[in-house]
Design a protein around this motif. Structure first.
Motif, mmCIF file in Angstrom:
data_model
loop_
_atom_site.group_PDB
_atom_site.id
_atom_site.type_symbol
_atom_site.label_atom_id
_atom_site.label_comp_id
_atom_site.label_asym_id
_atom_site.label_seq_id
_atom_site.Cartn_x
_atom_site.Cartn_y
_atom_site.Cartn_z
ATOM 1 N N TYR A 157 0.652 -1.267 -0.026
ATOM 2 C CA TYR A 157 0.073 -0.032 0.047
ATOM 3 C C TYR A 157 0.724 1.404 -0.012
ATOM 4 O O TYR A 157 0.761 2.180 -0.748
ATOM 5 C CB TYR A 157 -1.026 0.040 1.090
ATOM 6 C CG TYR A 157 -1.333 1.269 1.382
ATOM 7 C CD1 TYR A 157 -2.885 1.971 0.663
ATOM 8 C CD2 TYR A 157 -0.959 2.142 2.491
ATOM 9 C CE1 TYR A 157 -3.280 2.823 0.803
ATOM 10 C CE2 TYR A 157 -1.620 3.313 2.691
ATOM 11 C CZ TYR A 157 -2.763 3.841 1.969
ATOM 12 O OH TYR A 157 -3.153 5.085 1.987
ATOM 13 N N LEU A 158 1.697 1.418 0.920
ATOM 14 C CA LEU A 158 2.790 2.539 1.145
ATOM 15 C C LEU A 158 3.288 2.703 -0.344
ATOM 16 O O LEU A 158 3.499 3.743 -0.881
ATOM 17 C CB LEU A 158 3.598 2.508 2.228
ATOM 18 C CG LEU A 158 3.354 2.627 3.338
ATOM 19 C CD1 LEU A 158 4.385 2.168 4.379
ATOM 20 C CD2 LEU A 158 2.855 4.097 3.773
ATOM 21 N N SER A 162 2.300 6.062 -2.556
ATOM 22 C CA SER A 162 3.152 6.965 -2.454
ATOM 23 C C SER A 162 4.013 6.980 -3.684
ATOM 24 O O SER A 162 5.039 7.897 -3.808
ATOM 25 C CB SER A 162 4.230 6.803 -1.379
ATOM 26 O OG SER A 162 3.719 6.746 -0.020
ATOM 27 N N HIS A 189 -2.200 8.125 4.824
ATOM 28 C CA HIS A 189 -1.197 7.075 5.059
ATOM 29 C C HIS A 189 -1.340 6.658 6.448
ATOM 30 O O HIS A 189 -1.611 5.472 7.053
ATOM 31 C CB HIS A 189 -0.011 7.148 4.584
ATOM 32 C CG HIS A 189 0.210 7.071 3.195
ATOM 33 N ND1 HIS A 189 -1.045 7.012 2.328
ATOM 34 C CD2 HIS A 189 1.238 7.431 2.537
ATOM 35 C CE1 HIS A 189 -0.309 7.134 1.142
ATOM 36 N NE2 HIS A 189 0.821 7.610 1.163
#
Length: 195
Positions: A157-158, A162, A189
């Motif tokens: 996800y990060l 990002s 986040h």
């Protein structure tokens, strides 16, 4: 000047020229064009980098060094408090993204059709994923990940949320200012991942 120092300076000049040309002409700019702009022969570019792929790999590594991204990430990972660690990693990354975005856009555009570009881009993104993975593992070990997350998915996800592509959509397509994008993405986040 020693031969080694002159060679290192020539290498740096070629990389600086390539960095300036790619946003103007695209990542498919030829080695001949780079050599001409740098005032060296095409053979000199091959001597220093071996191939177009070698040049692109060196180019993105030079950006890492020039902007000290991995040192900033390492310092951020040293933060004692979990939320501060996550904020610091994201602050380091979001400070770096606008600096590399002009070249990154071109690498992203060309990577589906160019193995050398794909290798250079994937190498850097693998490194970034490693930082996010280490961070997610730490968050999980400290019991700070939200219950619905595991370290691997949190790292995924990060890394995706990002990305340079997300940054470009927000700052380019939607007109967000860089600071606003960094702040809102960071807060999102933290809200999504932390218990």
């Amino acid at each position: 000047m020693s031969k080694n120092k002159k060679s290192a300076r020539t290498r740096e000049e070629i990389l600086d020229v390539a960095w300036a040309l790619i946003p103007r002409k695209g990542a498919d700019v030829s080695l001949a064009e780079i050599a001409k702009e740098a005032g060296v022969t095409r053979q000199s570019v091959y001597v220093h980098f071996g191939s177009r792929g070698g040049l692109l790999m060196a180019l993105v590594q030079r950006a890492d060094e020039r902007f000290a991204i991995w040192e900033a990430m390492e310092k951020a990972l040293g933060e004692a408090e979990t939320a501060a660690k996550l904020r610091a990693v994201l602050a380091a990354w979001f400070a770096f993204v606008p600096l590399i975005a002009p070249v990154a856009r071109e690498l992203i555009r060309l990577k589906p059709q160019d193995e050398a570009v794909a290798a250079a881009w994937n190498d850097r993104m693998d490194e970034l994923y490693g930082v996010f993975r280490d961070l997610a593992v730490t968050l999980e070990a400290e019991g700070r990940l939200a219950p619905s997350w595991q370290a691997g998915k949190a790292a995924d996800y990060l890394w995706a949320a990002s990305s340079v592509q997300i940054w470009d959509l927000l700052t380019g397509e939607r007109g967000w200012q860089g600071e606003e994008a960094a702040q809102r993405l960071t807060e999102a986040h933290l809200s999504v991942l932390l218990a």
